[in-house]
Write a protein that holds these residues in place. Structure first.
Motif, PDB file in Angstrom:
ATOM      1  N   LEU A 166       0.823  -1.205   0.000  1.00  0.00           N
ATOM      2  CA  LEU A 166       0.000   0.000   0.000  1.00  0.00           C
ATOM      3  C   LEU A 166       0.862   1.262   0.000  1.00  0.00           C
ATOM      4  N   PHE A 167       0.468   2.210  -0.844  1.00  0.00           N
ATOM      5  CA  PHE A 167       1.110   3.524  -0.837  1.00  0.00           C
ATOM      6  C   PHE A 167       0.135   4.622  -0.412  1.00  0.00           C
ATOM      7  N   ARG A 168      -1.116   4.549  -0.860  1.00  0.00           N
ATOM      8  CA  ARG A 168      -2.077   5.601  -0.526  1.00  0.00           C
ATOM      9  C   ARG A 168      -3.472   4.998  -0.387  1.00  0.00           C
ATOM     10  N   ARG A 169      -4.245   5.538   0.548  1.00  0.00           N
ATOM     11  CA  ARG A 169      -5.645   5.139   0.725  1.00  0.00           C
ATOM     12  C   ARG A 169      -6.498   6.399   0.790  1.00  0.00           C
ATOM     13  N   ILE A 170      -7.626   6.388   0.088  1.00  0.00           N
ATOM     14  CA  ILE A 170      -8.600   7.475   0.155  1.00  0.00           C
ATOM     15  C   ILE A 170      -9.969   6.843   0.375  1.00  0.00           C
ATOM     16  N   GLU A 171     -10.728   7.377   1.331  1.00  0.00           N
ATOM     17  CA  GLU A 171     -12.066   6.879   1.597  1.00  0.00           C
ATOM     18  C   GLU A 171     -13.093   7.900   1.125  1.00  0.00           C
ATOM     19  N   TYR A 172     -14.149   7.391   0.535  1.00  0.00           N
ATOM     20  CA  TYR A 172     -15.194   8.244  -0.028  1.00  0.00           C
ATOM     21  C   TYR A 172     -16.546   7.851   0.573  1.00  0.00           C
ATOM     22  N   GLU A 173     -17.398   8.818   0.784  1.00  0.00           N
ATOM     23  CA  GLU A 173     -18.783   8.587   1.176  1.00  0.00           C
ATOM     24  C   GLU A 173     -19.656   8.997  -0.005  1.00  0.00           C
ATOM     25  N   VAL A 174     -20.389   8.044  -0.551  1.00  0.00           N
ATOM     26  CA  VAL A 174     -21.152   8.266  -1.777  1.00  0.00           C
ATOM     27  C   VAL A 174     -22.637   8.070  -1.491  1.00  0.00           C
ATOM     28  N   LYS A 175     -23.452   8.997  -1.940  1.00  0.00           N
ATOM     29  CA  LYS A 175     -24.890   8.927  -1.719  1.00  0.00           C
ATOM     30  C   LYS A 175     -25.538   8.157  -2.865  1.00  0.00           C
ATOM     31  N   ALA A 176     -25.234   6.849  -2.890  1.00  0.00           N
ATOM     32  CA  ALA A 176     -25.776   5.988  -3.929  1.00  0.00           C
ATOM     33  C   ALA A 176     -25.786   4.551  -3.434  1.00  0.00           C
ATOM     34  N   ASN A 177     -26.708   3.761  -3.960  1.00  0.00           N
ATOM     35  CA  ASN A 177     -26.791   2.349  -3.648  1.00  0.00           C
ATOM     36  C   ASN A 177     -25.553   1.628  -4.169  1.00  0.00           C
ATOM     37  N   TRP A 178     -25.108   0.623  -3.431  1.00  0.00           N
ATOM     38  CA  TRP A 178     -23.859  -0.066  -3.775  1.00  0.00           C
ATOM     39  C   TRP A 178     -23.902  -0.706  -5.159  1.00  0.00           C
ATOM     40  N   LYS A 179     -25.080  -1.144  -5.602  1.00  0.00           N
ATOM     41  CA  LYS A 179     -25.173  -1.800  -6.915  1.00  0.00           C
ATOM     42  C   LYS A 179     -24.952  -0.812  -8.060  1.00  0.00           C
ATOM     43  N   LEU A 180     -25.345   0.438  -7.866  1.00  0.00           N
ATOM     44  CA  LEU A 180     -25.088   1.434  -8.906  1.00  0.00           C
ATOM     45  C   LEU A 180     -23.590   1.628  -9.117  1.00  0.00           C
ATOM     46  N   LEU A 181     -22.804   1.470  -8.063  1.00  0.00           N
ATOM     47  CA  LEU A 181     -21.357   1.616  -8.177  1.00  0.00           C
ATOM     48  C   LEU A 181     -20.741   0.425  -8.909  1.00  0.00           C
ATOM     49  N   VAL A 182     -21.286  -0.763  -8.684  1.00  0.00           N
ATOM     50  CA  VAL A 182     -20.841  -1.932  -9.445  1.00  0.00           C
ATOM     51  C   VAL A 182     -21.169  -1.754 -10.916  1.00  0.00           C
ATOM     52  N   LEU A 183     -22.368  -1.288 -11.215  1.00  0.00           N
ATOM     53  CA  LEU A 183     -22.767  -1.079 -12.603  1.00  0.00           C
ATOM     54  C   LEU A 183     -21.882  -0.040 -13.279  1.00  0.00           C
ATOM     55  N   ASN A 184     -21.654   1.075 -12.614  1.00  0.00           N
ATOM     56  CA  ASN A 184     -20.838   2.139 -13.187  1.00  0.00           C
ATOM     57  C   ASN A 184     -19.425   1.651 -13.503  1.00  0.00           C
ATOM     58  N   TYR A 185     -18.873   0.830 -12.612  1.00  0.00           N
ATOM     59  CA  TYR A 185     -17.503   0.339 -12.785  1.00  0.00           C
ATOM     60  C   TYR A 185     -17.368  -0.549 -14.015  1.00  0.00           C
ATOM     61  N   ASN A 186     -18.450  -1.201 -14.412  1.00  0.00           N
ATOM     62  CA  ASN A 186     -18.353  -2.230 -15.443  1.00  0.00           C
ATOM     63  C   ASN A 186     -18.791  -1.783 -16.827  1.00  0.00           C
ATOM     64  N   GLU A 187     -18.821  -0.501 -17.061  1.00  0.00           N
ATOM     65  CA  GLU A 187     -19.040  -0.016 -18.433  1.00  0.00           C
ATOM     66  C   GLU A 187     -18.335   1.318 -18.622  1.00  0.00           C
ATOM     67  N   CYS A 188     -17.935   1.562 -19.861  1.00  0.00           N
ATOM     68  CA  CYS A 188     -17.250   2.816 -20.166  1.00  0.00           C
ATOM     69  C   CYS A 188     -17.997   3.626 -21.223  1.00  0.00           C
ATOM     70  N   LEU A 189     -19.239   3.283 -21.478  1.00  0.00           N
ATOM     71  CA  LEU A 189     -20.015   4.080 -22.423  1.00  0.00           C
ATOM     72  C   LEU A 189     -20.212   5.499 -21.918  1.00  0.00           C
ATOM     73  N   ARG A 319     -20.053  11.222  -8.495  1.00  0.00           N
ATOM     74  CA  ARG A 319     -21.033  12.274  -8.775  1.00  0.00           C
ATOM     75  C   ARG A 319     -22.121  11.775  -9.723  1.00  0.00           C
ATOM     76  N   ILE A 320     -21.733  11.069 -10.787  1.00  0.00           N
ATOM     77  CA  ILE A 320     -22.745  10.611 -11.739  1.00  0.00           C
ATOM     78  C   ILE A 320     -23.585   9.497 -11.115  1.00  0.00           C
ATOM     79  N   SER A 321     -22.987   8.704 -10.215  1.00  0.00           N
ATOM     80  CA  SER A 321     -23.743   7.656  -9.530  1.00  0.00           C
ATOM     81  C   SER A 321     -24.762   8.268  -8.576  1.00  0.00           C
ATOM     82  N   GLU A 322     -24.394   9.365  -7.927  1.00  0.00           N
ATOM     83  CA  GLU A 322     -25.343  10.050  -7.050  1.00  0.00           C
ATOM     84  C   GLU A 322     -26.502  10.637  -7.855  1.00  0.00           C
TER      85      GLU A 322
END
Length: 364
Positions: A166-189, A319-322
């Motif tokens: 490990l070199f760096r860690r950043i924690e984020y608080e996102v106002k979105a359901n966890w599944k939306l983050l999985v979906l966002n990660y798996n497409e680049c359209l 931001r787009i997931s929120e």
């Protein structure tokens, strides 16, 4: 055949969220972090999942243990610092004291009661390791981690992840359901619209996705425009990770390993996201950047180029997931059609529906 997105309740209903946590998170192996985070006896860190707090600790024999952060006396949460070192685990309320292995060692004022210390160890969960990643299973009768991972250990072996640090860690608080983050990660359209810098480095329509597996989805993307790695200018300022072939040096692997590990393997570093649902519309995300120790030891080691690039890209994604979460909560939302290029997303939705079907059958 046209496939559509899930109904709104899968992202907005607290009861659906509660049942998903039981099924996905408490019924699967979840990635808690890296084994290297607790190198010495007594080293620990906390992980919180939908209100449950877990102590992940290295015991005196060198093993990795995980216990619910709940005293067996009156249920008090014991550890409050997110990480540190413990000789023993002691409740701050009445002083009940436990060994790192979870055994109850001391229980003041219990003399004369119908009481045996052996009956009150900490509630523990199973642990397992994969190539430096540390996993927990909170359910009963857990299948082996290797069965859940399938062919991934062999697929990712050239990256030698256990060696990375490990070199760096950043924690984020996102106002979105966890599944939306999985979906966002798996497409680049969305990349031409949301990620202008990233879009210059890779062909958003050129992903080489593999057929979906029951416990993961993912694939590879190559570089364009002379880029060598994922940084703002595409330049690689570190040696390639040892063990990679010429072909592997020319791409990045992006895999979502259910339920909470988003694994990004680059030619010169590894980036890991773990998702920690807090509520139906809130998710904590822990993002870490790992590099080879040979590179870390070099005078003038520099990694801000990769970290700043992905921190900015992450914030664009959050931001787009929120905004997606906000729109789905509207009374006029209804499921929309997936394009032919969104097959991985439909595959994940299908896994969600299968879990839902199993829950319904069990409740029936």
């Amino acid at each position: 055949m046209s496939f559509r997105t899930l109904p709104a309740r899968y992202y907005t209903d607290p009861e659906v969220f509660r049942e998903e946590i039981e099924s996905f998170y408490f019924g699967s192996w979840i990635c808690a972090g890296r084994e290297a985070a607790i190198p010495n006896a007594g080293d620990y860190f906390l992980r919180e999942i939908a209100g449950e707090s877990l102590i992940v600790v290295r015991d005196g024999a060198g093993g990795v243990r995980a216990h619910y952060n709940v005293c067996r006396h009156r249920g008090t949460r014991m550890c409050t610092s997110p990480e540190g070192n413990l000789e023993r685990i002691q409740c701050p309320y009445h002083g009940w004291t436990y060994g790192l292995d979870g055994r109850l060692l001391g229980a003041p004022h219990m003399d004369g009661a119908d009481f045996s210390r052996e009956d009150y160890p900490l509630h523990s969960v199973e642990t397992a390791l994969w190539d430096g990643h540390l996993f927990l299973h909170l359910g009963r009768d857990a299948e082996s981690l290797s069965r859940q991972l399938g062919d991934l250990p062999e697929k990712f072996a050239p990256w030698r992840m256990q060696e990375l640090r490990l070199f760096r860690r950043i924690e984020y608080e996102v106002k979105a359901n966890w599944k939306l983050l999985v979906l966002n990660y798996n497409e680049c359209l969305h990349c031409p619209f949301v990620h202008p810098v990233l879009n210059r480095l890779t062909d958003y329509a050129g992903a080489d996705n593999e057929p979906p597996a029951p416990t993961y989805i993912g694939g590879a993307m190559g570089f364009r425009g002379g880029a060598q790695t994922m940084t703002a200018d595409g330049k690689r300022r570190r040696d390639h990770l040892p063990g990679l072939s010429e072909e592997e040096r020319r791409k990045v692997l992006y895999y979502a390993i259910y339920p909470n590990l988003l694994l990004s393997l680059h030619p010169d570093y590894m980036m890991v996201h773990t998702l920690w649902p807090q509520a139906v519309d809130r998710t904590k995300i822990v993002c870490e950047w790992h590099f080879h120790p040979t590179e870390l030891a070099k005078p003038g080691f520099f990694a801000d180029d990769a970290i700043e690039f992905w921190d900015a890209t992450n914030r664009e994604d959050w931001r787009i997931s929120e905004l997606a979460q906000a729109g789905i909560q509207s009374r006029v939302y209804s499921p929309g059609p997936y394009s032919a290029r969104e097959g991985l997303l439909h595959a994940f939705d299908d896994v969600v529906l299968q879990h839902d079907l199993r829950r319904t059958r069990n409740h029936g």
